[in-house]
Design a protein around this motif. Structure first.
Motif, PDB file in Angstrom:
ATOM      1  N   UNK A 318       0.831  -1.215   0.000  1.00 22.15           N
ATOM      2  CA  UNK A 318       0.000   0.000   0.000  1.00 22.15           C
ATOM      3  C   UNK A 318       0.867   1.268   0.000  1.00 22.15           C
ATOM      4  N   UNK A 319       2.114   1.109  -0.438  1.00 24.01           N
ATOM      5  CA  UNK A 319       3.044   2.249  -0.491  1.00 24.01           C
ATOM      6  C   UNK A 319       3.421   2.492  -1.950  1.00 24.01           C
ATOM      7  N   UNK A 320       3.088   3.653  -2.462  1.00 21.40           N
ATOM      8  CA  UNK A 320       3.514   4.026  -3.804  1.00 21.40           C
ATOM      9  C   UNK A 320       3.616   5.543  -3.891  1.00 21.40           C
ATOM     10  N   UNK A 321       4.554   6.007  -4.691  1.00 17.98           N
ATOM     11  CA  UNK A 321       4.779   7.454  -4.818  1.00 17.98           C
ATOM     12  C   UNK A 321       5.525   8.052  -3.639  1.00 17.98           C
ATOM     13  N   UNK A 322       6.097   7.194  -2.794  1.00 16.54           N
ATOM     14  CA  UNK A 322       6.759   7.676  -1.575  1.00 16.54           C
ATOM     15  C   UNK A 322       8.242   7.930  -1.818  1.00 16.54           C
ATOM     16  N   UNK A 323       8.793   8.821  -1.011  1.00 13.14           N
ATOM     17  CA  UNK A 323      10.236   9.079  -1.009  1.00 13.14           C
ATOM     18  C   UNK A 323      10.755   8.715   0.369  1.00 13.14           C
ATOM     19  N   UNK A 324      11.511   7.634   0.446  1.00 17.35           N
ATOM     20  CA  UNK A 324      12.063   7.174   1.717  1.00 17.35           C
ATOM     21  C   UNK A 324      13.479   7.707   1.852  1.00 17.35           C
ATOM     22  N   UNK A 325      13.676   8.669   2.733  1.00 18.13           N
ATOM     23  CA  UNK A 325      14.997   9.273   2.919  1.00 18.13           C
ATOM     24  C   UNK A 325      15.781   8.490   3.967  1.00 18.13           C
ATOM     25  N   UNK A 326      16.940   8.033   3.579  1.00 20.41           N
ATOM     26  CA  UNK A 326      17.819   7.267   4.466  1.00 20.41           C
ATOM     27  C   UNK A 326      19.088   8.089   4.618  1.00 20.41           C
ATOM     28  N   UNK A 327      19.052   9.057   5.537  1.00 29.21           N
ATOM     29  CA  UNK A 327      20.104  10.081   5.577  1.00 29.21           C
ATOM     30  C   UNK A 327      20.586  10.451   6.969  1.00 29.21           C
ATOM     31  N   UNK A 328      20.236   9.645   7.971  1.00 32.63           N
ATOM     32  CA  UNK A 328      20.683   9.957   9.334  1.00 32.63           C
ATOM     33  C   UNK A 328      20.089  11.232   9.892  1.00 32.63           C
ATOM     34  N   UNK A 329      19.002  11.705   9.285  1.00 29.46           N
ATOM     35  CA  UNK A 329      18.343  12.917   9.767  1.00 29.46           C
ATOM     36  C   UNK A 329      18.806  14.203   9.119  1.00 29.46           C
ATOM     37  N   UNK A 330      19.679  14.104   8.124  1.00 24.34           N
ATOM     38  CA  UNK A 330      20.273  15.297   7.506  1.00 24.34           C
ATOM     39  C   UNK A 330      19.205  16.279   7.025  1.00 24.34           C
ATOM     40  N   UNK A 331      18.190  15.773   6.329  1.00 25.11           N
ATOM     41  CA  UNK A 331      17.234  16.681   5.688  1.00 25.11           C
ATOM     42  C   UNK A 331      16.176  17.253   6.623  1.00 25.11           C
ATOM     43  N   UNK A 332      16.152  16.826   7.882  1.00 26.61           N
ATOM     44  CA  UNK A 332      15.152  17.370   8.797  1.00 26.61           C
ATOM     45  C   UNK A 332      15.727  18.423   9.718  1.00 26.61           C
ATOM     46  N   UNK A 333      17.008  18.764   9.562  1.00 29.05           N
ATOM     47  CA  UNK A 333      17.605  19.777  10.429  1.00 29.05           C
ATOM     48  C   UNK A 333      17.587  21.127   9.752  1.00 29.05           C
TER      49      UNK A 333
END
Length: 333
Positions: A318-333
């Motif tokens: 049930x997951x499509x069109x998603x972007x899964x960021x695997x970045x150690x939190x880089x993009x949320x700071x």
């Protein structure tokens, strides 16, 4: 009423982190200029080695039980750029989860070597396995429509007319100031990162639609598609990965009625063999990168193994069109 700060309060004030993640030196605050770590730096250049000097990858040793929905038994996965680095490790993850695999790479000899190494690793770690996976090697230029069409036909012929999963890991980056970027290099970068993703996805989609079979595609983007990397300048690469991310969303909607799911994984800084080679020569660059990552470390390629299996398998139906960021939190700071 004024209270004198406690020792612990003073310590917290002195070590208050800057936005960049670096700490303000207690003794000489003037050495760090406001915003100095939030800009690209034209003096930062990353020299990538020639093809003959590119380091090879080695299998990651990890065997654990998991949920049945993560199984890829009976499925065939195509991985572009699968001969080295992140693509290689993700191919291993798919194989260990039960899939047969087709490694597609510009360097055909390296693809053959990678397939042989992964097959040997599987046999060594699963001596009592009832079934040994089929891992084939293929050479293609993913930026060429003719080359992509031919290689997908080759894959189908060697895997009983069967493709269920596509992982588009072929890609590269370069560092040039935007005003100095050679146009032919920019076209090549876009050709591999964007055109390559599009062309491979379309060919696999044609097969799935004609076969009336569901499938899963995992585009490998980058956190660079969501943020601006610093200090190295790389505007065209950032824009290309943003295009890959949005392409995944667009195709997810367009092909949803055919049962084809399309998602994106956006890795952060990953310590591949190539990255290690580069950072060994640029220790200051590594320090700047890690200072901006909340987890305080760069990622390991195996950090992507669970992510790619999740998106490729029925665990994410049930997951499509998603972007899964695997970045150690880089993009949320």
């Amino acid at each position: 009423m004024f209270r004198r700060p406690t020792t612990s309060a003073l310590l917290r004030l002195r070590l208050c982190p800057l936005r960049s993640g670096a700490l303000l030196p207690k003794a000489s605050p003037a050495r760090i200029a406001p915003g100095q770590f939030a800009r690209t730096d034209p003096s930062i250049t990353v020299e990538y080695p020639e093809e003959k000097d590119m380091p090879s990858s080695a299998p990651v040793r990890r065997v654990k039980r998991t949920l049945g929905s993560f199984s890829l038994e009976g499925k065939v996965a195509v991985v572009t750029g699968g001969a080295r680095g992140l693509g290689y490790v993700m191919t291993q993850a798919l194989v260990e989860s039960g899939a047969d695999a087709a490694i597609v790479d510009l360097n055909g000899e390296e693809a053959i070597k990678a397939a042989a190494m992964l097959l040997k690793h599987f046999r060594d770690t699963n001596p009592d396995a009832d079934r040994v996976p089929t891992i084939t090697a293929h050479s293609a230029d993913v930026s060429s429509p003719g080359s992509v069409k031919a290689v997908m036909e080759e894959v189908l012929s060697q895997h009983n007319n069967h493709i269920d999963v596509l992982v588009t890991s072929a890609g590269f980056t370069e560092n040039f100031k935007a005003e100095d970027y050679p146009h032919d290099r920019m076209q090549k970068l876009w050709g591999v990162n964007v055109d390559g993703t599009y062309l491979c996805a379309v060919e696999v989609a044609k097969h799935l639609i004609a076969s009336k079979k569901p499938g899963s595609m995992v585009f490998i983007g980058s956190m660079s598609g969501s943020i601006v990397n610093i200090p190295q300048p790389q505007a065209p690469y950032n824009a290309a990965k943003a295009a890959v991310r949005h392409l995944a969303s667009s195709m997810a909607v367009e092909w949803s009625t055919h049962g084809i799911r399309v998602n994106c994984i956006s890795p952060g800084y990953m310590l591949t063999a190539l990255t290690k080679k580069i950072l060994d020569d640029n220790p200051e660059l590594k320090a700047k990168w890690t200072s901006l990552i909340p987890q305080g470390r760069m990622g390991n390629p195996e950090d992507l193994m669970g992510a790619v299996v999740f998106l490729a398998s029925d665990a994410s139906l049930y997951v499509t069109g998603a972007d899964l960021r695997v970045d150690g939190g880089y993009t949320v700071t």
